[in-house]
Motif scaffolding. Structure first.
Motif, PDB file in Angstrom:
ATOM      1  N   VAL A   1       0.839  -1.210   0.000  1.00 53.14           N
ATOM      2  CA  VAL A   1       0.000   0.000   0.000  1.00 53.14           C
ATOM      3  C   VAL A   1       0.868   1.252   0.000  1.00 53.14           C
ATOM      4  CG1 VAL A   1      -1.717   1.330   1.284  1.00 53.14           C
ATOM      5  CG2 VAL A   1      -1.931  -1.165   1.122  1.00 53.14           C
ATOM      6  N   ARG A   2       0.553   2.167  -0.910  1.00 48.84           N
ATOM      7  CA  ARG A   2       1.346   3.403  -1.024  1.00 48.84           C
ATOM      8  C   ARG A   2       0.494   4.665  -1.043  1.00 48.84           C
ATOM      9  NH1 ARG A   2       4.221   0.446   0.629  1.00 48.84           N
ATOM     10  NH2 ARG A   2       6.236  -0.357  -0.105  1.00 48.84           N
ATOM     11  N   ASN A   3      -0.829   4.566  -1.141  1.00 45.23           N
ATOM     12  CA  ASN A   3      -1.633   5.787  -1.147  1.00 45.23           C
ATOM     13  C   ASN A   3      -1.858   6.277   0.278  1.00 45.23           C
ATOM     14  OD1 ASN A   3      -3.501   3.564  -0.718  1.00 45.23           O
ATOM     15  ND2 ASN A   3      -5.160   5.067  -0.965  1.00 45.23           N
ATOM     16  N   PHE A   4      -2.117   7.568   0.440  1.00 45.57           N
ATOM     17  CA  PHE A   4      -2.154   8.209   1.755  1.00 45.57           C
ATOM     18  C   PHE A   4      -3.205   7.592   2.673  1.00 45.57           C
ATOM     19  CE2 PHE A   4      -3.978  11.344   4.674  1.00 45.57           C
ATOM     20  CZ  PHE A   4      -2.857  11.664   5.417  1.00 45.57           C
ATOM     21  N   TYR A   5      -4.454   7.487   2.186  1.00 44.89           N
ATOM     22  CA  TYR A   5      -5.494   6.965   3.066  1.00 44.89           C
ATOM     23  C   TYR A   5      -5.204   5.527   3.465  1.00 44.89           C
ATOM     24  CZ  TYR A   5      -9.890   5.675   5.175  1.00 44.89           C
ATOM     25  OH  TYR A   5     -10.834   5.221   6.072  1.00 44.89           O
ATOM     26  N   GLY A   6      -4.684   4.757   2.529  1.00 44.42           N
ATOM     27  CA  GLY A   6      -4.358   3.372   2.845  1.00 44.42           C
ATOM     28  C   GLY A   6      -3.331   3.268   3.954  1.00 44.42           C
ATOM     29  N   ILE A   7      -2.284   4.088   3.876  1.00 43.67           N
ATOM     30  CA  ILE A   7      -1.245   4.079   4.911  1.00 43.67           C
ATOM     31  C   ILE A   7      -1.809   4.552   6.243  1.00 43.67           C
ATOM     32  CG2 ILE A   7       0.928   5.161   5.632  1.00 43.67           C
ATOM     33  CD1 ILE A   7       1.729   5.198   2.671  1.00 43.67           C
ATOM     34  N   PHE A   8      -2.629   5.615   6.203  1.00 37.52           N
ATOM     35  CA  PHE A   8      -3.268   6.128   7.425  1.00 37.52           C
ATOM     36  C   PHE A   8      -4.101   5.039   8.082  1.00 37.52           C
ATOM     37  CE2 PHE A   8      -7.395   7.642   9.039  1.00 37.52           C
ATOM     38  CZ  PHE A   8      -6.965   8.336  10.170  1.00 37.52           C
ATOM     39  N   TRP A   9      -4.914   4.348   7.300  1.00 42.14           N
ATOM     40  CA  TRP A   9      -5.787   3.315   7.866  1.00 42.14           C
ATOM     41  C   TRP A   9      -4.966   2.187   8.468  1.00 42.14           C
ATOM     42  CZ3 TRP A   9      -6.796  -1.742   8.033  1.00 42.14           C
ATOM     43  CH2 TRP A   9      -8.026  -2.141   8.579  1.00 42.14           C
ATOM     44  N   LEU A  10      -3.962   1.720   7.764  1.00 37.81           N
ATOM     45  CA  LEU A  10      -3.149   0.600   8.248  1.00 37.81           C
ATOM     46  C   LEU A  10      -2.431   0.941   9.551  1.00 37.81           C
ATOM     47  CD1 LEU A  10      -1.639  -0.518   4.828  1.00 37.81           C
ATOM     48  CD2 LEU A  10      -3.303  -1.804   6.196  1.00 37.81           C
ATOM     49  N   ILE A  11      -1.907   2.161   9.650  1.00 33.44           N
ATOM     50  CA  ILE A  11      -1.192   2.570  10.872  1.00 33.44           C
ATOM     51  C   ILE A  11      -2.148   2.671  12.047  1.00 33.44           C
ATOM     52  CG2 ILE A  11       0.035   4.473  11.972  1.00 33.44           C
ATOM     53  CD1 ILE A  11       1.429   4.992   9.304  1.00 33.44           C
ATOM     54  N   THR A  12      -3.292   3.310  11.854  1.00 34.65           N
ATOM     55  CA  THR A  12      -4.217   3.517  12.967  1.00 34.65           C
ATOM     56  C   THR A  12      -4.877   2.204  13.403  1.00 34.65           C
ATOM     57  OG1 THR A  12      -5.955   4.142  11.384  1.00 34.65           O
ATOM     58  CG2 THR A  12      -4.690   5.926  12.413  1.00 34.65           C
ATOM     59  N   PHE A  13      -5.302   1.397  12.464  1.00 30.72           N
ATOM     60  CA  PHE A  13      -5.939   0.133  12.827  1.00 30.72           C
ATOM     61  C   PHE A  13      -4.910  -0.837  13.387  1.00 30.72           C
ATOM     62  CE2 PHE A  13      -9.572  -2.779  12.316  1.00 30.72           C
ATOM     63  CZ  PHE A  13     -10.610  -1.869  12.446  1.00 30.72           C
ATOM     64  N   GLY A  14      -3.699  -0.799  12.816  1.00 29.14           N
ATOM     65  CA  GLY A  14      -2.638  -1.647  13.338  1.00 29.14           C
ATOM     66  C   GLY A  14      -2.287  -1.286  14.770  1.00 29.14           C
ATOM     67  N   ALA A  15      -2.283   0.013  15.072  1.00 29.46           N
ATOM     68  CA  ALA A  15      -1.989   0.457  16.440  1.00 29.46           C
ATOM     69  C   ALA A  15      -3.035  -0.068  17.420  1.00 29.46           C
ATOM     70  CB  ALA A  15      -1.945   1.989  16.485  1.00 29.46           C
TER      71      ALA A  15
END
Length: 227
Positions: free
Chosen positions: A123-137
């Motif tokens: 994943v390289r798009n902004f929203y995708g990265i945002f979602w992965l970081i927040t949900f992963g946290a």
């Protein structure tokens, strides 16, 4: 009939209802629904790795996702195209199976592994990265700091969302395969790959597998998860 009512877990039914309501709430509903999108696109990507290559995955705020892959054979492209809906339905069932046995850590590890793979490699798009970081946290917090009650109820909510979304997305693609057969996502892709098998057939296949896993998930969840 009364015996059946006694056996059914009202906790399971309650969380299914919560999942239906939550996923229809503006903005926040889409945020939670993306968990199904991640699993769906990961299904495409994981299968593509067997004889092919994953170039990029994009996740969007409207819950849509797209996986760019290339394959060295027709079979690789065919199985990759069909993997998304089956994988998301299977993970929904697997989540309830683990929860019914009070094995919560395997679910967290599986979801964290998928999030990690997407974040590091695809994943390289902004929203995708945002979602992965927040949900992963959130899952990392559950793994190390979550109490037993919080872990159980949060995972039950996620499993319910996955079950609801796996059915809903498969039903949507089923309808599109009949109303817009040339714009029916994976059903259209498989129709193009197989040439003589229409999108409608694949739409039916996607819906049937989702219902099959949903019935299995219901049997596990409704009768084995504590009331």
């Amino acid at each position: 009939m009364s015996r059946i009512k006694e056996l059914i877990s009202w906790k399971f039914l309650l969380f299914i209802a919560i999942a239906i309501i939550l996923t229809n709430v503006p903005i926040i509903g889409n945020y939670f629904r993306v968990v199904n999108t991640v699993i769906h696109e990961s299904g495409h990507a994981i299968v593509a790795l067997f004889g092919g290559k994953v170039h990029e995955i994009s996740l969007f705020m409207n819950t849509e996702g797209v996986t760019y892959t290339s394959h060295s054979s027709w079979f690789g492209g065919f199985f990759t195209g069909g993997a998304g809906y089956v994988f998301s339905s299977f993970i929904a069932f697997l989540s309830f199976w683990f929860i019914s046995r009070k094995q919560y850590k395997p679910i967290i590890i599986i979801l964290l592994a998928l999030i990690g793979l997407n974040l590091i490699f695809w994943v390289r798009n902004f929203y995708g990265i945002f979602w992965l970081i927040t949900f992963g946290a959130a899952f990392i917090f559950l793994l190390f700091k979550g109490t037993a009650a919080i872990v159980e109820h949060f995972l039950l909510m996620i499993a319910s969302i996955l079950l609801v979304e796996s059915i809903g997305s498969s039903f949507t693609i089923f309808l599109l395969s009949f109303t817009q057969p040339y714009s029916a996502g994976d059903a259209t892709g498989l129709a193009q790959s197989t040439h003589f098998i229409p999108a409608q057939f694949w739409g039916i296949v996607f819906l049937c597998q989702a219902l099959g896993f949903a019935i299995a998930g219901f049997k596990v969840g409704a009768y084995r998860i504590n009331k």
